[in-house]
Motif scaffolding. Structure first.
Motif, mmCIF file in Angstrom:
data_model
loop_
_atom_site.group_PDB
_atom_site.id
_atom_site.type_symbol
_atom_site.label_atom_id
_atom_site.label_comp_id
_atom_site.label_asym_id
_atom_site.label_seq_id
_atom_site.Cartn_x
_atom_site.Cartn_y
_atom_site.Cartn_z
ATOM 1 N N UNK A 123 3.039 -5.451 12.007
ATOM 2 C CA UNK A 123 3.769 -5.377 10.742
ATOM 3 C C UNK A 123 2.845 -5.637 9.557
ATOM 4 N N UNK A 124 1.956 -6.610 9.696
ATOM 5 C CA UNK A 124 0.991 -6.888 8.629
ATOM 6 C C UNK A 124 0.035 -5.711 8.436
ATOM 7 N N UNK A 125 -0.405 -5.104 9.533
ATOM 8 C CA UNK A 125 -1.298 -3.937 9.438
ATOM 9 C C UNK A 125 -0.581 -2.765 8.784
ATOM 10 N N UNK A 126 0.696 -2.563 9.139
ATOM 11 C CA UNK A 126 1.474 -1.481 8.529
ATOM 12 C C UNK A 126 1.658 -1.733 7.036
ATOM 13 N N UNK B 255 -0.373 -3.440 5.072
ATOM 14 C CA UNK B 255 -1.666 -3.207 4.420
ATOM 15 C C UNK B 255 -1.946 -1.714 4.297
ATOM 16 N N UNK B 256 -1.654 -0.954 5.361
ATOM 17 C CA UNK B 256 -1.863 0.502 5.308
ATOM 18 C C UNK B 256 -0.967 1.127 4.245
ATOM 19 N N UNK B 257 0.259 0.631 4.135
ATOM 20 C CA UNK B 257 1.179 1.155 3.122
ATOM 21 C C UNK B 257 0.623 0.913 1.718
ATOM 22 N N UNK B 258 0.151 -0.303 1.468
ATOM 23 C CA UNK B 258 -0.385 -0.627 0.140
ATOM 24 C C UNK B 258 -1.594 0.250 -0.176
ATOM 25 N N UNK B 259 -2.446 0.466 0.812
ATOM 26 C CA UNK B 259 -3.655 1.266 0.580
ATOM 27 C C UNK B 259 -3.370 2.758 0.419
ATOM 28 N N UNK B 260 -2.373 3.262 1.152
ATOM 29 C CA UNK B 260 -2.134 4.709 1.180
ATOM 30 C C UNK B 260 -0.984 5.192 0.302
ATOM 31 N N UNK B 261 -0.208 4.280 -0.259
ATOM 32 C CA UNK B 261 1.002 4.671 -0.994
ATOM 33 C C UNK B 261 0.714 5.596 -2.169
ATOM 34 N N UNK B 262 -0.461 5.513 -2.729
ATOM 35 C CA UNK B 262 -0.803 6.358 -3.868
ATOM 36 C C UNK B 262 -0.951 7.823 -3.459
ATOM 37 N N UNK B 263 -1.349 8.072 -2.206
ATOM 38 C CA UNK B 263 -1.654 9.438 -1.780
ATOM 39 C C UNK B 263 -0.665 10.013 -0.768
ATOM 40 N N UNK B 264 0.017 9.161 -0.035
ATOM 41 C CA UNK B 264 0.928 9.628 1.016
ATOM 42 C C UNK B 264 2.367 9.479 0.533
ATOM 43 N N UNK B 265 3.170 10.535 0.620
ATOM 44 C CA UNK B 265 4.580 10.437 0.213
ATOM 45 C C UNK B 265 5.408 9.742 1.301
ATOM 46 N N UNK B 266 5.388 8.404 1.280
ATOM 47 C CA UNK B 266 6.050 7.648 2.340
ATOM 48 C C UNK B 266 7.562 7.839 2.343
ATOM 49 N N UNK B 267 8.162 8.181 1.223
ATOM 50 C CA UNK B 267 9.606 8.450 1.213
ATOM 51 C C UNK B 267 9.901 9.647 2.114
ATOM 52 N N UNK B 268 9.088 10.671 2.036
ATOM 53 C CA UNK B 268 9.266 11.837 2.899
ATOM 54 C C UNK B 268 9.000 11.486 4.354
ATOM 55 N N UNK B 269 7.977 10.691 4.599
ATOM 56 C CA UNK B 269 7.667 10.262 5.971
ATOM 57 C C UNK B 269 8.838 9.463 6.535
ATOM 58 N N UNK B 270 9.422 8.570 5.724
ATOM 59 C CA UNK B 270 10.568 7.772 6.176
ATOM 60 C C UNK B 270 11.775 8.659 6.467
ATOM 61 N N UNK B 271 12.057 9.622 5.596
ATOM 62 C CA UNK B 271 13.193 10.529 5.833
ATOM 63 C C UNK B 271 12.981 11.360 7.092
ATOM 64 N N UNK B 272 11.773 11.857 7.288
ATOM 65 C CA UNK B 272 11.490 12.610 8.513
ATOM 66 C C UNK B 272 11.608 11.719 9.738
#
Length: 152
Positions: free
Chosen positions: A102-105, A107-124
């Motif tokens: 969970x901590x790694x996820x 950290x990855x979210x904080x680092x990648x949120x600028x470039x990866x559309x996590x809302x779309x990833x979550x919906x998928x």
């Protein structure tokens, strides 16, 4: 959807690990509620205040915990336990590897949120739950009868 994407991705991870159930329709409706852009500022504030109790309720519903009455009875019984025994129980219940993941996820979210559309990833991810359930129910064969997702 912002940080709520991490909430859904964490729940999806727990679901695919078999730790919780996942009501995909309810979670999809909650995601739509979070994605809906309110026109007025007071609606944005109301959505922010409503989102937290809804998220906790959905997490509880998806968890494998007993019903509220039984849970409250169990909490009352815990008041008689010593602090050392409660610590031992917590150590048995909490998986340190899951906390590390969970901590790694996070950290990855904080680092990648600028470039990866996590809302779309979550919906998928949410939409992958009924697809995966149908695939498992049919053994991966086309034309098989559709299965039901856990909890539905």
């Amino acid at each position: 959807m912002g940080g709520w994407s991490l909430y859904f991705l964490a729940k999806l991870g727990l679901y695919y690990l078999g730790a919780i159930d996942f009501g995909w329709i309810e979670n999809l409706l909650f995601a739509a509620f979070l994605l809906w852009p309110p026109r007025w500022p007071w609606l944005r504030l109301a959505r922010r205040w409503l989102a937290w109790p809804l998220a906790l309720w959905l997490l509880y519903e998806d968890s494998l915990l007993p019903g509220p009455a039984r849970l409250l009875d169990g909490l009352a019984a815990l008041s008689g336990f010593s602090g050392a025994y409660l610590w031992e129980l917590a150590a048995r219940l909490v998986n340190p590897w899951a906390l590390l993941a969970l901590a790694a996820a996070g950290a990855a979210y904080v680092l990648l949120a600028r470039w990866v559309p996590f809302a779309l990833v979550a919906l998928l991810g949410i939409l992958s739950v009924p697809v995966a359930a149908q695939y498992q129910a049919g053994g991966g064969r086309r034309g098989s009868r559709p299965g039901r997702c856990a909890g539905h």
